[in-house]
Design a protein around this motif. Structure first.
Motif, PDB file in Angstrom:
ATOM      1  N   PRO A  35      53.387  47.018  58.467  1.00  0.00           N
ATOM      2  CA  PRO A  35      53.203  48.263  58.071  1.00  0.00           C
ATOM      3  C   PRO A  35      53.299  49.317  57.968  1.00  0.00           C
ATOM      4  N   GLU A  36      54.158  49.334  57.585  1.00  0.00           N
ATOM      5  CA  GLU A  36      55.577  50.576  57.575  1.00  0.00           C
ATOM      6  C   GLU A  36      54.955  50.528  55.692  1.00  0.00           C
ATOM      7  N   PHE A  37      55.042  49.502  55.404  1.00  0.00           N
ATOM      8  CA  PHE A  37      55.347  49.270  53.736  1.00  0.00           C
ATOM      9  C   PHE A  37      53.871  49.523  53.113  1.00  0.00           C
ATOM     10  N   GLY A  38      53.761  50.661  52.651  1.00  0.00           N
ATOM     11  CA  GLY A  38      52.576  50.534  51.832  1.00  0.00           C
ATOM     12  C   GLY A  38      51.432  50.112  52.547  1.00  0.00           C
ATOM     13  N   THR A  39      50.607  50.078  52.080  1.00  0.00           N
ATOM     14  CA  THR A  39      48.970  50.246  52.918  1.00  0.00           C
ATOM     15  C   THR A  39      48.859  49.078  53.793  1.00  0.00           C
ATOM     16  N   GLY A  40      50.183  48.183  54.064  1.00  0.00           N
ATOM     17  CA  GLY A  40      50.145  47.353  55.599  1.00  0.00           C
ATOM     18  C   GLY A  40      49.574  45.876  55.437  1.00  0.00           C
ATOM     19  N   ALA A  41      49.229  46.025  54.002  1.00  0.00           N
ATOM     20  CA  ALA A  41      47.833  44.768  53.484  1.00  0.00           C
ATOM     21  C   ALA A  41      48.446  44.247  52.460  1.00  0.00           C
TER      22      ALA A  41
END
Length: 404
Positions: free
Chosen positions: A269-275
């Motif tokens: 969740p904390e990285f980029g868009t989380g997807a």
């Protein structure tokens, strides 16, 4: 007139003469003992250095340590054998012979396997003895009468025999796995040949329409051409932004293929868009996620790094040309944009071939620095070692203090 001793030790004038004498007189040769031999035996196999290489400080260190052990056992009266040899260094040797063939306007693919192997042997005979001469100059106390090469027929036969036995015992099996593939060499490169290095790359954001809604899930990638083989988009179960999308599907841009939204820890969740886009056939982390969710493995690139029929309208393109086309087509649809230059991890693999070093770089797309090659993650049928039973036995031994 009295002979004057030199003030300093001069190894060049002394060691070479004695090393040659030891070899000429076969002082370290050992005959196979007859039945009933009662002397204790000490045998050491020299870890074979690459036949294409030169001795470096690591060799000097471990060969010195081995020589000390061997000479100590010999002095104690053991029947002592130190067995020397060299390794065929498959990839490095192949590169050198390939280079030689290209200078002659030839190709190993046109020659065929048998003729190419003959050329490898010719090359080994001409150029493969340098490291052995260095070992002789060092004065290592090996039995040169027993020197071996890993491609010798008797050793190759032994390898085949052990391989078949392991397979029949269920200790090895064949299955799909992601390898570091070199389109130029036409072979896989071991993970042992790589190290990590950060280099700048272009980061793109691609919007995947959520089926049945007006929403999109945005993913980021440095390899937009691999999206053609996507089989899922992953989000983290704890990410509240996507809770309402659990169990839904997205429409893969350009390919118009519906793929599921899955819940997996690969998405942070904390990285980029989380997807995260999941391409099981062209990324090692995605491969593992794909196994966890039983996702199909769609290969969109072949062994020559060209797009397969699975890539739809991009089939036949080199992957870098496909990347440009994919980005342009996505931009025309309004579903992709170039975000920024970002760090991405490359694995710098070093293969030593004769007296040059060749740097092999690997990032999800890999690039060979010294030879300007590009590597890629490739799905391949690989033989794997089944460690379950082996590990269980080792743990049992350790747990019962069975180590000496």
């Amino acid at each position: 007139m009295p002979h004057e001793l030199p003030k300093a030790y001069e190894p060049g004038a002394i060691e070479a003469r004695w090393a040659e004498y030891w070899i000429r007189e076969k002082l370290f040769h050992v005959e196979t003992p007859p039945p009933g031999e009662t002397r204790p035996v000490f045998t050491l196999l020299l870890p074979p250095p690459n036949v294409t290489g030169r001795l470096h400080m690591g060799h000097m260190l471990n060969q010195t340590q081995m020589d000390i052990l061997v000479r100590w056992h010999r002095m104690r009266g053991f029947l002592t054998l130190w067995l020397p040899g060299t390794d065929h260094a498959g990839i490095a040797t192949q590169m050198m012979v390939d280079r030689q063939l290209r200078s002659e306007g030839k190709s190993r693919l046109e020659m065929g396997r048998e003729k190419f192997v003959e050329r490898v042997w010719d090359w080994k005979r001409l150029y493969g003895g340098a490291i052995l001469e260095q070992m002789k100059r060092l004065g290592v106390s090996v039995d040169w009468g027993r020197e071996y090469f890993t491609m010798d027929e008797n050793l190759s036969r032994a390898v085949r025999e052990v391989f078949v036995r392991l397979y029949e015992e269920g200790l090895i099996y064949r299955g799909k796995y992601i390898v570091n593939w070199c389109p130029d060499c036409g072979t896989a490169i071991s993970d042992l040949e790589v190290k990590h290095e950060d280099v700048p790359g272009k980061l793109y954001e691609i919007r995947y329409p959520v089926v049945g809604t007006d929403e999109f899930i945005t993913v980021a990638t440095t390899r937009p051409e691999t999206m053609l083989g996507d089989t899922a988009v992953a989000v983290n179960a704890s990410d509240e932004r996507y809770t309402h999308l659990h169990g839904k599907k997205v429409l893969l841009p350009l390919m118009k293929r519906e793929i599921p939204i899955i819940l997996d820890e690969i998405a942070k969740p904390e990285f980029g868009t989380g997807a995260v886009k999941i391409t099981p056939a062209h990324d090692p982390n995605d491969f593992e996620a794909g196994k966890r969710h039983s996702l199909p493995q769609i290969e969109v690139m072949d062994e020559q790094a060209r797009m397969r029929a699975n890539a739809g309208p991009y089939a036949g393109l080199d992957r870098f040309a496909a990347r440009e086309r994919v980005v342009a087509d996505l931009a025309a649809q309004g579903t992709a944009r170039y975000v920024r230059t970002a760090k991405r991890i490359f694995d710098d693999g070093i293969i030593r071939a004769a007296d040059f070093q060749r740097a092999l770089a690997r990032a999800n797309v890999q690039a060979g620095l010294a030879m300007h090659l590009a590597f890629k993650d490739q799905l391949a049928d690989e033989f794997q070692l089944s460690l379950g039973g082996v590990c269980a036995h080792a743990l049992l031994v350790v747990g019962h203090n069975g180590l000496e």
